[in-house]
Design an enzyme around this catalytic site. Structure first.
Site, PDB file in Angstrom:
ATOM      1  N   GLY A 111      -3.252 -24.430  -9.484  1.00  0.00           N
ATOM      2  CA  GLY A 111      -4.446 -24.878  -8.768  1.00  0.00           C
ATOM      3  C   GLY A 111      -4.713 -26.324  -9.141  1.00  0.00           C
ATOM      4  N   GLY A 124      -8.543 -28.171 -11.949  1.00  0.00           N
ATOM      5  CA  GLY A 124      -7.158 -28.130 -12.438  1.00  0.00           C
ATOM      6  C   GLY A 124      -6.653 -29.527 -12.767  1.00  0.00           C
ATOM      7  NE  ARG A 169      -1.035 -27.588  -0.455  1.00  0.00           N
ATOM      8  CZ  ARG A 169      -1.097 -26.686   0.527  1.00  0.00           C
ATOM      9  NH1 ARG A 169      -0.043 -25.930   0.777  1.00  0.00           N
ATOM     10  NH2 ARG A 169      -2.181 -26.539   1.255  1.00  0.00           N
ATOM     11  CG  ASN A 178     -19.123 -20.651 -11.102  1.00  0.00           C
ATOM     12  OD1 ASN A 178     -19.582 -20.236 -12.168  1.00  0.00           O
ATOM     13  ND2 ASN A 178     -19.848 -21.328 -10.237  1.00  0.00           N
ATOM     14  CE  LYS A 189     -21.836 -22.875 -14.434  1.00  0.00           C
ATOM     15  NZ  LYS A 189     -20.811 -22.851 -13.415  1.00  0.00           N
ATOM     16  CG  ASN A 244     -25.924 -22.190  -6.608  1.00  0.00           C
ATOM     17  OD1 ASN A 244     -26.805 -22.733  -7.277  1.00  0.00           O
ATOM     18  ND2 ASN A 244     -24.656 -22.248  -6.943  1.00  0.00           N
TER      19      ASN A 244
HETATM   20  P1  NAD Z   1     -10.610 -26.650  -5.695  1.00  0.00           P
HETATM   21  O1  NAD Z   1     -10.666 -26.020  -4.345  1.00  0.00           O
HETATM   22  O2  NAD Z   1     -10.856 -28.123  -5.820  1.00  0.00           O
HETATM   23  O3  NAD Z   1      -9.172 -26.399  -6.339  1.00  0.00           O
HETATM   24  C1  NAD Z   1      -8.506 -25.185  -6.247  1.00  0.00           C
HETATM   25  C2  NAD Z   1      -7.049 -25.489  -6.025  1.00  0.00           C
HETATM   26  O4  NAD Z   1      -6.315 -24.281  -6.166  1.00  0.00           O
HETATM   27  C3  NAD Z   1      -6.754 -26.027  -4.612  1.00  0.00           C
HETATM   28  O5  NAD Z   1      -5.986 -27.205  -4.728  1.00  0.00           O
HETATM   29  C4  NAD Z   1      -5.925 -24.917  -3.981  1.00  0.00           C
HETATM   30  O6  NAD Z   1      -4.969 -25.393  -3.045  1.00  0.00           O
HETATM   31  C5  NAD Z   1      -5.247 -24.346  -5.221  1.00  0.00           C
HETATM   32  N1  NAD Z   1      -4.695 -23.001  -5.032  1.00  0.00           N
HETATM   33  C6  NAD Z   1      -5.314 -21.893  -4.562  1.00  0.00           C
HETATM   34  N2  NAD Z   1      -4.443 -20.866  -4.507  1.00  0.00           N
HETATM   35  C7  NAD Z   1      -3.259 -21.348  -4.945  1.00  0.00           C
HETATM   36  C8  NAD Z   1      -1.956 -20.772  -5.098  1.00  0.00           C
HETATM   37  N3  NAD Z   1      -1.709 -19.501  -4.783  1.00  0.00           N
HETATM   38  N4  NAD Z   1      -0.968 -21.564  -5.573  1.00  0.00           N
HETATM   39  C9  NAD Z   1      -1.186 -22.862  -5.878  1.00  0.00           C
HETATM   40  N5  NAD Z   1      -2.394 -23.456  -5.748  1.00  0.00           N
HETATM   41  C10 NAD Z   1      -3.410 -22.699  -5.294  1.00  0.00           C
HETATM   42  O7  NAD Z   1     -11.588 -25.833  -6.614  1.00  0.00           O
HETATM   43  P2  NAD Z   1     -12.343 -26.341  -7.936  1.00  0.00           P
HETATM   44  O8  NAD Z   1     -13.556 -27.086  -7.546  1.00  0.00           O
HETATM   45  O9  NAD Z   1     -11.354 -26.978  -8.839  1.00  0.00           O
HETATM   46  O10 NAD Z   1     -12.859 -24.944  -8.534  1.00  0.00           O
HETATM   47  C11 NAD Z   1     -12.038 -24.054  -9.261  1.00  0.00           C
HETATM   48  C12 NAD Z   1     -12.964 -23.058  -9.950  1.00  0.00           C
HETATM   49  O11 NAD Z   1     -13.753 -23.759 -10.905  1.00  0.00           O
HETATM   50  C13 NAD Z   1     -13.965 -22.390  -8.989  1.00  0.00           C
HETATM   51  O12 NAD Z   1     -14.185 -21.058  -9.346  1.00  0.00           O
HETATM   52  C14 NAD Z   1     -15.225 -23.210  -9.176  1.00  0.00           C
HETATM   53  O13 NAD Z   1     -16.423 -22.503  -8.879  1.00  0.00           O
HETATM   54  C15 NAD Z   1     -15.140 -23.515 -10.668  1.00  0.00           C
HETATM   55  N6  NAD Z   1     -15.922 -24.694 -11.054  1.00  0.00           N
HETATM   56  C16 NAD Z   1     -15.741 -25.883 -10.427  1.00  0.00           C
HETATM   57  C17 NAD Z   1     -16.475 -26.992 -10.823  1.00  0.00           C
HETATM   58  C18 NAD Z   1     -16.284 -28.348 -10.168  1.00  0.00           C
HETATM   59  O14 NAD Z   1     -17.008 -29.276 -10.520  1.00  0.00           O
HETATM   60  N7  NAD Z   1     -15.332 -28.524  -9.247  1.00  0.00           N
HETATM   61  C19 NAD Z   1     -17.402 -26.874 -11.858  1.00  0.00           C
HETATM   62  C20 NAD Z   1     -17.563 -25.633 -12.488  1.00  0.00           C
HETATM   63  C21 NAD Z   1     -16.812 -24.542 -12.080  1.00  0.00           C
HETATM   64  O1  KPL Z   2     -24.191 -24.587 -11.374  1.00  0.00           O
HETATM   65  C1  KPL Z   2     -24.912 -24.969 -10.490  1.00  0.00           C
HETATM   66  C2  KPL Z   2     -24.341 -25.063  -9.115  1.00  0.00           C
HETATM   67  O2  KPL Z   2     -24.795 -25.856  -8.300  1.00  0.00           O
HETATM   68  O3  KPL Z   2     -23.369 -24.317  -8.882  1.00  0.00           O
HETATM   69  C3  KPL Z   2     -26.341 -25.301 -10.787  1.00  0.00           C
HETATM   70  C4  KPL Z   2     -26.568 -26.785 -10.795  1.00  0.00           C
HETATM   71  C5  KPL Z   2     -26.722 -24.758 -12.165  1.00  0.00           C
HETATM   72  C6  KPL Z   2     -27.288 -24.663  -9.803  1.00  0.00           C
HETATM   73  O4  KPL Z   2     -27.156 -23.290  -9.812  1.00  0.00           O
END
Ligand code: NAD
Ligand code: KPL
Length: 306
Positions: free
Chosen positions: A10, A15, A38, A106, A185, A193
């Site tokens: 990912g 990632g 890719r 998440n 969380k 949300n």
């Molecule tokens: P994202 O969509 O940016 O990245 C996910 C990646 O996984 C994509 O590039 C997708 O193509 C890849 N992917 C999915 N299935 C795949 C497979 N079978 N093989 C290869 N690649 C694959 O998502 P993100 O924002 O990085 O979020 C990831 C997790 O982290 C989520 O659960 C999100 O809620 C959590 N999270 C994200 C943030 C943030 O700031 N982005 C913060 C806290 C938690």
């Molecule tokens: O984690 C969050 C989100 O936007 O996903 C916060 C800022 C805590 C709101 O639930």
């Protein structure tokens, strides 16, 4: 072992953020991309770019697909919760005995499903408040400093790979109470949300909808207590109020997903809470009607509801 490669499945926002910091610390990292097309496209460019403030660094990390034969001893699963089971299934045949698998999703539900699918692996859960987003294909902006809690799926002790995280300057702490962290969380996300999507507002504007927030917090508190998560329930309403104030100017992650026409993780957030409430026979009428309203809003926009 310090030279055990981190296979990062990912290469999206989170990632890339993890892969680049691990690589910067001199640790071996391999990217697992969805398909050969890719990988080819990635190999024609300079690599992954991480933007921190005005500072941009490029990391030419090796990339492969699930079809590559190299065994995997340490896997970082950094896809969305709804992709987790399929993604892990694609590399399951490559995992060595007692492979270490760190899940960064998440919400809740996907982690348990992955752990059940990998009975011979050591599975770890994480809950992170770091923030990152993809500016374009290959460039990730490190938008919010945060903290990552880590724990074991089955009560195992802290693993030695935590040293890699320290070396990579990834702020983190091991906890035997990772489920409490994840539930806390999830509960905060459930109280904030979906309402931001339905009221089309920033987090701070939820102060204008305090009866709804209060009702949600009461139901979530009762649910957490009923399922044996009293610490996750402690002072939930007060904490939700603090988060709303501290993030007043922000749009929630779910609001941003819906606004961008992206699939949400609804099933692993409010969906998971409602399923668990039904199992525990805890009435959650406000939460359930919020879930129904959110599902309708997603349908109206042509977005997936799962
Ligand atoms: P994202 O969509 O940016 O990245 C996910 C990646 O996984 C994509 O590039 C997708 O193509 C890849 N992917 C999915 N299935 C795949 C497979 N079978 N093989 C290869 N690649 C694959 O998502 P993100 O924002 O990085 O979020 C990831 C997790 O982290 C989520 O659960 C999100 O809620 C959590 N999270 C994200 C943030 C943030 O700031 N982005 C913060 C806290 C938690
Ligand atoms: O984690 C969050 C989100 O936007 O996903 C916060 C800022 C805590 C709101 O639930």
């Amino acid at each position: 072992m310090a030279d055990t490669p981190w296979h990062v499945l990912g290469a999206g926002s989170v990632g890339t953020l993890w892969a680049c910091r691990l690589a910067r610390a001199g640790l071996p990292v391999r990217l697992l991309l969805r398909d050969a097309a890719r990988v080819n496209r990635y190999q024609q460019g300079p690599g992954l770019r991480l933007l921190e403030g005005t500072h941009e660094t490029t990391f030419a990390l090796p990339a492969q697909t699930a079809a590559t034969e190299e065994p995997i001893a340490r896997l970082l699963l950094a896809c969305k919760a709804y992709d987790a089971e399929t993604a892990v299934a694609s590399v399951r045949h490559r995992l060595v005995e007692r492979a270490q698998v760190l899940l960064l999703q998440n919400g809740l539900g996907s982690q348990q499903a992955v752990a059940a699918a990998l009975p011979r692996a050591e599975v770890f859960f994480a809950s992170t408040t770091e923030g990152a987003w993809q500016r374009d294909d290959g460039t990730v902006v490190f938008a919010g400093q945060g903290f990552t809690w880590l724990g074991s799926a089955d009560g195992a002790p802290a693993p030695s790979w935590l040293n890699d995280l320290a070396q990579a300057a990834i702020p983190h702490q091991w906890t035997p109470e990772i489920m409490t962290r994840l539930w806390r969380k999830l509960a905060i996300n459930c109280a904030i949300n979906p309402l931001t999507v339905l009221h089309q507002c920033r987090n701070g504007e939820l102060h204008d909808h305090s009866p709804q927030v209060t009702a949600l917090c009461e139901e979530l508190t009762a649910l957490l207590q009923a399922i044996g998560q009293p610490d996750a329930a402690h002072d939930l309403h007060a904490e939700v109020g603090k988060v709303i104030t501290a993030t007043a100017a922000n749009y929630s992650s779910m609001y941003q997903d819906v606004a961008a026409g992206r699939r949400t993780e609804i099933a692993y957030l409010i969906g998971h809470a409602c399923v668990q409430a039904q199992r525990a026979a805890v009435p959650v009428p406000t939460l359930e009607s919020l879930r129904q309203a959110l599902l309708q809003a997603l349908r109206d926009k042509g977005l997936p509801t799962n």
